[in-house]
Design a protein around this motif. Structure first.
Motif, PDB file in Angstrom:
ATOM      1  N   GLU A  56     -35.089  23.400  10.338  1.00  0.00           N
ATOM      2  CA  GLU A  56     -34.584  22.797   9.107  1.00  0.00           C
ATOM      3  C   GLU A  56     -33.061  22.870   9.057  1.00  0.00           C
ATOM      4  O   GLU A  56     -32.388  21.912   8.654  1.00  0.00           O
TER       5      GLU A  56
ATOM      6  N   TRP B 221     -30.075  19.779   8.978  1.00  0.00           N
ATOM      7  CA  TRP B 221     -28.940  19.628   8.066  1.00  0.00           C
ATOM      8  C   TRP B 221     -27.614  19.619   8.821  1.00  0.00           C
ATOM      9  O   TRP B 221     -26.670  18.933   8.431  1.00  0.00           O
TER      10      TRP B 221
ATOM     11  N   GLN C  94     -39.511  30.301  -3.575  1.00  0.00           N
ATOM     12  CA  GLN C  94     -39.401  28.845  -3.558  1.00  0.00           C
ATOM     13  C   GLN C  94     -38.473  28.405  -4.693  1.00  0.00           C
ATOM     14  O   GLN C  94     -38.929  28.056  -5.781  1.00  0.00           O
TER      15      GLN C  94
ATOM     16  N   GLU D   4     -36.040  26.305  -7.159  1.00  0.00           N
ATOM     17  CA  GLU D   4     -36.002  24.920  -7.618  1.00  0.00           C
ATOM     18  C   GLU D   4     -34.776  24.219  -7.022  1.00  0.00           C
ATOM     19  O   GLU D   4     -33.758  24.867  -6.736  1.00  0.00           O
ATOM     20  N   PRO D   5     -34.838  22.906  -6.841  1.00  0.00           N
ATOM     21  CA  PRO D   5     -33.703  22.177  -6.245  1.00  0.00           C
ATOM     22  C   PRO D   5     -32.398  22.334  -7.021  1.00  0.00           C
ATOM     23  O   PRO D   5     -31.313  22.246  -6.441  1.00  0.00           O
ATOM     24  N   ASP D   6     -32.492  22.556  -8.337  1.00  0.00           N
ATOM     25  CA  ASP D   6     -31.279  22.666  -9.155  1.00  0.00           C
ATOM     26  C   ASP D   6     -30.891  24.117  -9.435  1.00  0.00           C
ATOM     27  O   ASP D   6     -30.159  24.391 -10.389  1.00  0.00           O
ATOM     28  N   PHE D   7     -31.364  25.050  -8.608  1.00  0.00           N
ATOM     29  CA  PHE D   7     -31.094  26.470  -8.860  1.00  0.00           C
ATOM     30  C   PHE D   7     -29.595  26.754  -8.935  1.00  0.00           C
ATOM     31  O   PHE D   7     -29.124  27.456  -9.839  1.00  0.00           O
TER      32      PHE D   7
ATOM     33  N   THR E 292     -27.065  24.664  -9.547  1.00  0.00           N
ATOM     34  CA  THR E 292     -26.413  24.016 -10.688  1.00  0.00           C
ATOM     35  C   THR E 292     -26.759  24.717 -11.997  1.00  0.00           C
ATOM     36  O   THR E 292     -26.026  24.597 -12.984  1.00  0.00           O
ATOM     37  N   GLN E 293     -27.859  25.466 -12.001  1.00  0.00           N
ATOM     38  CA  GLN E 293     -28.245  26.209 -13.193  1.00  0.00           C
ATOM     39  C   GLN E 293     -27.579  27.583 -13.268  1.00  0.00           C
ATOM     40  O   GLN E 293     -27.443  28.148 -14.354  1.00  0.00           O
TER      41      GLN E 293
END
Length: 313
Positions: A5, A9, A55, A57-60, A62-63
């Protein structure tokens, strides 16, 4: 899989690195310490830590990052855990009750009151400057999502979680007392409330009261225990713990029984940490459901179904 992975990238021009160690020195703290030695890590302002079974979240980012960016004095943002396998069995449901209370009540209260609370070892973002100022990761002071779904794995996990803080208290008490940059009130809070009461006394009291004194009062009528200590306070504590997981409220009786049983193992681990006996540095990685399933499959593949004498069919 992780390496592949990362390579994917990299091929897209993303600055990402894949690193592994060839030893387990210092265990998790050693891995964190080793990882931050790399030049590319030193160039970063923040470091995010996840265990392999988490796992995010995709917005971790930005949060979480904005809290650190807009609050220069803030050192850590701790994410709240949720559990993908909480419905696996009764034991995972019971664990969910305890851990939800920790995050939704203990951690939330500590954050609101600006009180000290510990990093949970994963799902958190640290300011690199804060880590450097604190001296970095030390294997002598670091203790270690998917929930363990078998009792043996859970016992090993609870041994680490109970032994580690007790041993940390033993090793850090004088350093904390001598620290001139921490207020007296915060020293008292950290040493007495956070460590001594919550990480040491709580386990010993739970085991002594519910596993020794109450059974003794039933067997020996002369032993008298006040009603408030056997009914009122435990009921209040149980209800407070249940508030974090309303859907499992009907399981509180099982939670009480399970916690009383585990108090023996936690008390034992606490004394091991305080007195630094042989198992103080034991680090058995918690076997999760996926590991157990894979191990069982491997055994089935290598062993035949029937055994007669020395012959396998």
């Amino acid at each position: 899989m992780v390496e592949m992975e990362c390579q994917s990238w990299v091929s897209k021009g993303i600055n990402i690195h894949y690193q592994v160690r060839d030893n387990r020195k210092g265990y998790k703290a050693g891995a964190l310490k080793e990882g931050l030695k790399h030049d590319y890590a030193k160039q970063c302002e923040y470091v995010v830590i996840f265990d392999a079974d988490f796992q995010p979240e995709p917005d971790f980012l930005t949060q979480t990052i904005p809290f650190l960016h807009h609050n220069p004095e803030l050192a850590l943002v701790q994410g709240r855990w949720k559990f993908v396998n909480s419905n696996d069995c009764l034991m995972t449901r019971i664990q969910e009750i305890s851990l939800n209370y920790h995050f939704k009540v203990e951690q939330e209260f500590g954050s609101i009151t600006y009180a000290f609370f510990g990093f949970n070892g994963t799902a958190g973002v640290w300011r690199m400057a804060a880590l450097d100022e604190a001296g970095g990761w030390k294997d002598r002071t670091t203790v270690k999502n998917e929930l363990p779904s078998v009792l043996k794995a859970y016992r090993y996990q609870q041994h680490r979680w109970s032994c580690g803080p007790a041993n940390l208290f033993r090793k850090m008490i004088f350093e904390i007392m001598r620290n001139n940059r921490v207020t007296v009130w915060k020293k008292i809070y950290v040493l007495y409330s956070f460590f001594f009461v919550r990480k040491i006394v709580a386990h010993i009291v739970a085991f002594t009261l519910y596993c020794i004194m109450i059974p003794a009062s039933v067997l020996v009528p002369e032993v008298m225990i006040p009603t408030w200590s056997t009914i009122y306070i435990p009921t209040i504590i149980t209800l407070i713990n249940a508030t974090g997981t309303p859907r499992s409220f009907y399981l509180v009786v099982f939670w009480v029984l399970f916690e009383n049983v585990m108090s023996l193992h936690r008390t034992k681990a606490t004394f091991i940490g305080l007195f630094e006996t042989q198992r103080v540095n034991e680090w058995v990685v918690t076997e999760k459901h996926g590991d157990a399933t894979r191990h069982k499959t491997e055994l089935q593949q290598t062993q035949s179904r029937f055994k007669i004498g020395e012959r396998y069919i």
